[in-house]
Design a protein around this motif. Structure first.
Motif, short mmCIF file in Angstrom:
data_model
loop_
_atom_site.label_atom_id
_atom_site.label_comp_id
_atom_site.label_asym_id
_atom_site.label_seq_id
_atom_site.Cartn_x
_atom_site.Cartn_y
_atom_site.Cartn_z
N GLN A 66 1.72 1.83 0.23
CA GLN A 66 2.81 0.88 0.43
C GLN A 66 2.55 -0.06 1.61
O GLN A 66 3.20 -1.10 1.72
CB GLN A 66 4.12 1.65 0.66
N HIS A 120 -1.78 -4.76 2.09
CA HIS A 120 -1.38 -6.15 1.91
C HIS A 120 -1.84 -6.65 0.54
O HIS A 120 -2.77 -6.14 -0.05
CB HIS A 120 -1.94 -7.03 3.04
N HIS A 121 -1.16 -7.66 0.05
CA HIS A 121 -1.38 -8.26 -1.27
C HIS A 121 -0.88 -7.35 -2.40
O HIS A 121 -0.55 -6.18 -2.19
CB HIS A 121 -2.84 -8.65 -1.48
N SER A 122 -0.86 -7.90 -3.59
CA SER A 122 -0.20 -7.25 -4.73
C SER A 122 -1.02 -6.08 -5.28
O SER A 122 -2.17 -6.26 -5.70
CB SER A 122 0.02 -8.28 -5.84
N ILE A 123 -0.41 -4.89 -5.28
CA ILE A 123 -1.05 -3.73 -5.87
C ILE A 123 -1.15 -3.89 -7.38
O ILE A 123 -2.13 -3.47 -8.01
CB ILE A 123 -0.28 -2.45 -5.49
N THR A 124 -0.15 -4.52 -7.98
CA THR A 124 -0.18 -4.76 -9.43
C THR A 124 -1.36 -5.63 -9.82
O THR A 124 -2.09 -5.34 -10.77
CB THR A 124 1.13 -5.41 -9.89
N THR A 125 -1.56 -6.71 -9.07
CA THR A 125 -2.69 -7.60 -9.35
C THR A 125 -4.01 -6.88 -9.16
O THR A 125 -4.94 -7.02 -9.97
CB THR A 125 -2.65 -8.83 -8.41
N ARG A 126 -4.08 -6.06 -8.13
CA ARG A 126 -5.32 -5.32 -7.87
C ARG A 126 -5.58 -4.29 -8.96
O ARG A 126 -6.74 -4.03 -9.30
CB ARG A 126 -5.24 -4.67 -6.49
N ARG A 130 -6.24 -11.80 5.65
CA ARG A 130 -5.08 -11.57 4.79
C ARG A 130 -4.58 -12.86 4.14
O ARG A 130 -3.79 -12.79 3.20
CB ARG A 130 -3.96 -10.93 5.61
N PRO A 182 -6.05 -13.99 -0.43
CA PRO A 182 -5.96 -12.96 -1.48
C PRO A 182 -6.91 -13.19 -2.64
O PRO A 182 -7.43 -12.23 -3.21
CB PRO A 182 -4.49 -13.06 -1.93
N TYR A 206 -9.40 -10.46 -4.27
CA TYR A 206 -9.39 -10.10 -5.69
C TYR A 206 -10.76 -10.34 -6.33
O TYR A 206 -11.20 -9.57 -7.19
CB TYR A 206 -8.33 -10.89 -6.46
#
Length: 255
Positions: free
Chosen positions: A68, A71-77, A134, A137, A141
């Motif tokens: 949690q 940084h940045h989107s866990i979904t995108t990763r 940061r 992103p 990715y």
């Protein structure tokens, strides 16, 4: 599979699981162990995905609360890991693993240098060029996608490479970086298992014996990581990365 070979595979699994959840690079133990057990190289590589899955899953579960803080989107990763892992695994199925073996020592050399010099390099970039990892992103990715393709294809040292990139791009907390690393590698591993199993490339009995060992080793390593001071943990990972790099030159550069 004899009792002796099963015992040895389980023991290697315990050590590999300990290393894998903590830092990565345990494929350097798993792959030769399966080769020694008589598996063809591509089957040994594919079976390693089953063997290391418990350590990755245990590491992810026990580090979950740190995810949690990433940084940045866990979904995108996750989507990046799915795409990269799928492509890499399909390349392995269609072409075999020999082509990438020669690149492993050089990839690990770069990763070890980045990890070792990461804090200094990050400080230099921030101080002289106002670089803030940061804020990029897309760069993160892109690196993750390339690493996941490699992970789905061959994957030796994938965890070390990821930790180096994460530190350079602003993930300073080693426990958070480990949480993200285990999350991404778990996705790549599960995709590889599905694809390799569908093509009949997994030797299930040896893989499951070693998997039992990696689950135990993975649990022990994460518990230890929570007790160690972060500088000590980082130094331990760096020493392991140097050992892996030297070993990879000995094994693969001469091949």
């Amino acid at each position: 599979m004899t009792l002796t070979s099963a015992t040895l595979l389980f023991a290697v699994g315990v050590i590999a699981g300990f290393i894998n959840a903590l830092a990565g690079g345990s494929g350097f133990l798993v792959f030769p162990a399966f080769i020694a057990a008589g598996l063809p190289p591509i089957v040994a590589n594919a079976s390693g995905f089953i063997s290391l899955a418990p350590a990755n899953i245990v590491g992810f579960a026990l580090h979950f609360r740190y995810l949690q803080q990433a940084h940045h989107s866990i979904t995108t990763r996750a989507l990046v890991a799915i795409a990269g892992g799928t492509i890499g695994s399909l390349i392995l199925i269609w072409s075999g693993s020999q082509a990438f073996e020669r690149a492993v020592p050089w990839l690990l050399s770069i990763a070890t240098l980045l990890f070792g010099l990461g804090p200094w390099l990050k400080d230099k970039l921030e101080r002289n060029y106002a670089f803030e990892g940061r804020r990029f992103p897309i760069l993160l990715y892109a690196f993750e996608f390339i690493i996941c393709v490699y992970g789905g294809y061959f994957g030796l040292g994938m965890g070390i490479v990821m930790l180096a990139i994460y530190e350079l791009l602003g993930q300073d907390n080693i426990l958070v970086a480990n949480a993200v690393k285990n999350f991404v590698i778990t996705i790549v591993t599960l995709i590889g298992i599905i694809l390799f199993a569908s093509f009949g490339l997994i030797a299930w009995r040896p893989a499951l014996v070693m998997a039992a060992g990696t689950a135990l080793g993975g649990y022990a390593s994460v518990k230890l990581a929570h007790r160690l001071p972060r500088p000590v943990l980082r130094i331990g990972i760096l020493i392991w990365a140097v050992v892996l790099t030297l070993y990879s030159f000995w094994v693969y550069a001469a091949a």
